[in-house]
Design a protein around this motif. Structure first.
Motif, mmCIF file in Angstrom:
data_model
loop_
_atom_site.group_PDB
_atom_site.id
_atom_site.type_symbol
_atom_site.label_atom_id
_atom_site.label_comp_id
_atom_site.label_asym_id
_atom_site.label_seq_id
_atom_site.Cartn_x
_atom_site.Cartn_y
_atom_site.Cartn_z
ATOM 1 N N ARG A 25 0.812 -1.224 0.000
ATOM 2 C CA ARG A 25 0.000 0.000 0.000
ATOM 3 C C ARG A 25 0.845 1.274 0.000
ATOM 4 O O ARG A 25 0.313 2.356 -0.221
ATOM 5 C CB ARG A 25 -0.918 0.011 1.210
ATOM 6 N N LEU A 26 2.143 1.183 0.236
ATOM 7 C CA LEU A 26 3.005 2.363 0.298
ATOM 8 C C LEU A 26 3.070 3.115 -1.035
ATOM 9 O O LEU A 26 2.942 4.346 -1.040
ATOM 10 C CB LEU A 26 4.407 1.989 0.774
ATOM 11 N N PRO A 27 3.243 2.461 -2.187
ATOM 12 C CA PRO A 27 3.259 3.223 -3.452
ATOM 13 C C PRO A 27 1.942 3.958 -3.720
ATOM 14 O O PRO A 27 1.954 5.085 -4.220
ATOM 15 C CB PRO A 27 3.521 2.162 -4.517
ATOM 16 N N GLU A 28 0.818 3.335 -3.373
ATOM 17 C CA GLU A 28 -0.475 4.003 -3.559
ATOM 18 C C GLU A 28 -0.579 5.242 -2.674
ATOM 19 O O GLU A 28 -1.074 6.287 -3.111
ATOM 20 C CB GLU A 28 -1.614 3.042 -3.240
ATOM 21 N N ALA A 29 -0.125 5.122 -1.437
ATOM 22 C CA ALA A 29 -0.179 6.258 -0.514
ATOM 23 C C ALA A 29 0.744 7.390 -0.984
ATOM 24 O O ALA A 29 0.387 8.564 -0.899
ATOM 25 C CB ALA A 29 0.217 5.807 0.891
ATOM 26 N N ALA A 30 1.924 7.036 -1.501
ATOM 27 C CA ALA A 30 2.842 8.060 -2.003
ATOM 28 C C ALA A 30 2.250 8.766 -3.223
ATOM 29 O O ALA A 30 2.369 9.991 -3.358
ATOM 30 C CB ALA A 30 4.189 7.438 -2.342
ATOM 31 N N ALA A 31 1.589 7.999 -4.105
ATOM 32 C CA ALA A 31 0.960 8.607 -5.280
ATOM 33 C C ALA A 31 -0.177 9.538 -4.858
ATOM 34 O O ALA A 31 -0.327 10.647 -5.395
ATOM 35 C CB ALA A 31 0.442 7.524 -6.217
ATOM 36 N N TRP A 32 -0.982 9.103 -3.883
ATOM 37 C CA TRP A 32 -2.070 9.943 -3.396
ATOM 38 C C TRP A 32 -1.532 11.233 -2.774
ATOM 39 O O TRP A 32 -2.071 12.322 -3.008
ATOM 40 C CB TRP A 32 -2.891 9.176 -2.351
ATOM 41 N N LEU A 33 -0.453 11.120 -1.986
ATOM 42 C CA LEU A 33 0.146 12.296 -1.358
ATOM 43 C C LEU A 33 0.685 13.263 -2.414
ATOM 44 O O LEU A 33 0.491 14.476 -2.309
ATOM 45 C CB LEU A 33 1.274 11.874 -0.404
ATOM 46 N N GLY A 34 1.325 12.721 -3.443
ATOM 47 C CA GLY A 34 1.839 13.577 -4.511
ATOM 48 C C GLY A 34 0.732 14.300 -5.252
ATOM 49 O O GLY A 34 0.836 15.503 -5.542
ATOM 50 N N LYS A 35 -0.367 13.596 -5.565
ATOM 51 C CA LYS A 35 -1.508 14.229 -6.246
ATOM 52 C C LYS A 35 -2.135 15.307 -5.372
ATOM 53 O O LYS A 35 -2.491 16.385 -5.862
ATOM 54 C CB LYS A 35 -2.558 13.172 -6.593
ATOM 55 N N THR A 36 -2.277 15.021 -4.093
ATOM 56 C CA THR A 36 -2.891 15.996 -3.177
ATOM 57 C C THR A 36 -2.032 17.250 -3.064
ATOM 58 O O THR A 36 -2.553 18.366 -3.105
ATOM 59 C CB THR A 36 -3.091 15.358 -1.788
ATOM 60 N N LEU A 37 -0.719 17.078 -2.922
ATOM 61 C CA LEU A 37 0.169 18.251 -2.857
ATOM 62 C C LEU A 37 0.128 19.054 -4.145
ATOM 63 O O LEU A 37 0.154 20.294 -4.120
ATOM 64 C CB LEU A 37 1.600 17.812 -2.546
ATOM 65 N N ARG A 38 0.070 18.372 -5.273
ATOM 66 C CA ARG A 38 -0.012 19.058 -6.559
ATOM 67 C C ARG A 38 -1.305 19.869 -6.647
ATOM 68 O O ARG A 38 -1.303 21.020 -7.115
ATOM 69 C CB ARG A 38 0.053 18.033 -7.693
ATOM 70 N N LYS A 39 -2.440 19.302 -6.187
ATOM 71 C CA LYS A 39 -3.711 20.025 -6.208
ATOM 72 C C LYS A 39 -3.658 21.255 -5.306
ATOM 73 O O LYS A 39 -4.118 22.335 -5.691
ATOM 74 C CB LYS A 39 -4.846 19.116 -5.750
ATOM 75 N N VAL A 40 -3.111 21.086 -4.119
ATOM 76 C CA VAL A 40 -3.020 22.223 -3.190
ATOM 77 C C VAL A 40 -2.160 23.328 -3.794
ATOM 78 O O VAL A 40 -2.499 24.512 -3.719
ATOM 79 C CB VAL A 40 -2.457 21.761 -1.824
ATOM 80 N N ARG A 41 -1.047 22.947 -4.425
ATOM 81 C CA ARG A 41 -0.185 23.939 -5.063
ATOM 82 C C ARG A 41 -0.910 24.645 -6.205
ATOM 83 O O ARG A 41 -0.783 25.860 -6.382
ATOM 84 C CB ARG A 41 1.078 23.241 -5.574
ATOM 85 N N GLU A 42 -1.693 23.891 -7.005
ATOM 86 C CA GLU A 42 -2.462 24.496 -8.095
ATOM 87 C C GLU A 42 -3.521 25.441 -7.552
ATOM 88 O O GLU A 42 -3.748 26.517 -8.119
ATOM 89 C CB GLU A 42 -3.112 23.404 -8.943
ATOM 90 N N TYR A 43 -4.209 25.067 -6.457
ATOM 91 C CA TYR A 43 -5.207 25.948 -5.855
ATOM 92 C C TYR A 43 -4.565 27.241 -5.361
ATOM 93 O O TYR A 43 -5.120 28.327 -5.557
ATOM 94 C CB TYR A 43 -5.915 25.259 -4.692
ATOM 95 N N ALA A 44 -3.408 27.129 -4.729
ATOM 96 C CA ALA A 44 -2.726 28.330 -4.225
ATOM 97 C C ALA A 44 -2.292 29.225 -5.373
ATOM 98 O O ALA A 44 -2.445 30.453 -5.303
ATOM 99 C CB ALA A 44 -1.527 27.923 -3.383
ATOM 100 N N THR A 45 -1.766 28.626 -6.442
ATOM 101 C CA THR A 45 -1.350 29.422 -7.601
ATOM 102 C C THR A 45 -2.555 30.090 -8.243
ATOM 103 O O THR A 45 -2.501 31.269 -8.621
ATOM 104 C CB THR A 45 -0.619 28.536 -8.615
ATOM 105 N N GLY A 46 -3.663 29.354 -8.367
ATOM 106 C CA GLY A 46 -4.882 29.926 -8.947
ATOM 107 C C GLY A 46 -5.420 31.073 -8.110
ATOM 108 O O GLY A 46 -5.850 32.105 -8.658
ATOM 109 N N ALA A 47 -5.414 30.907 -6.807
ATOM 110 C CA ALA A 47 -5.897 31.979 -5.931
ATOM 111 C C ALA A 47 -5.010 33.208 -6.047
ATOM 112 O O ALA A 47 -5.499 34.345 -6.090
ATOM 113 C CB ALA A 47 -5.947 31.484 -4.485
ATOM 114 N N ARG A 48 -3.693 32.995 -6.120
ATOM 115 C CA ARG A 48 -2.769 34.123 -6.265
ATOM 116 C C ARG A 48 -3.001 34.848 -7.586
ATOM 117 O O ARG A 48 -3.041 36.082 -7.631
ATOM 118 C CB ARG A 48 -1.324 33.639 -6.192
ATOM 119 N N GLU A 49 -3.163 34.090 -8.659
ATOM 120 C CA GLU A 49 -3.401 34.704 -9.968
ATOM 121 C C GLU A 49 -4.730 35.451 -9.991
ATOM 122 O O GLU A 49 -4.831 36.529 -10.575
ATOM 123 C CB GLU A 49 -3.357 33.643 -11.067
#
Length: 132
Positions: A25-49
């Protein structure tokens, strides 16, 4: 974002994740964490723009105090005090003997005290009868 996390901490997190989640289950959890961080970063960039487009040129005026706050957050008091104290001692020793600025009015130059060398092996320190 992860400036304060070093490689040792990352390794500990991976080993802990391996024990907690297991190797399947570790690779799945790492992939989920990476996707979640990417979404949060996109939301922050969108809000800033969006803020930048709505506020316009005044946006930079709002960013300046935030940059000042970031400098305060990164402030290291121990390093600042050490630098301040050592710079003052160095300035006092080299530029202001006896608390006065050096004068160039033809007076005799101030004689600096001799630099003390470390004591050699089996060498006795100097004795000053007036100091005791």
């Amino acid at each position: 974002m992860f400036e304060s996390i070093g490689w040792a901490e990352i390794l500990v997190l991976i080993v802990a994740g391996l024990f907690i989640l297991g190797p399947e289950r570790l690779p799945e959890a790492a992939a989920w964490l990476g996707k979640t961080l990417r979404k949060v970063r996109e939301y922050a960039t969108g809000a800033r723009e969006q803020l930048k487009s709505e506020i316009g040129p005044e946006f930079e005026e709002f960013r300046k105090p935030l940059e000042d706050l970031r400098k305060i957050r990164d402030f290291d008091p121990r390093r600042a005090v050490t630098k301040h104290l050592l710079n003052d001692l160095e300035d006092d020793y080299h530029h202001k003997p006896n608390g006065h600025a050096p004068s160039t009015s033809g007076q005799a130059p101030v004689v600096q005290p001799p630099v003390q060398r470390p004591l050699g092996y089996n060498e006795r320190p100097p004795f000053d009868p007036d100091a005791t």
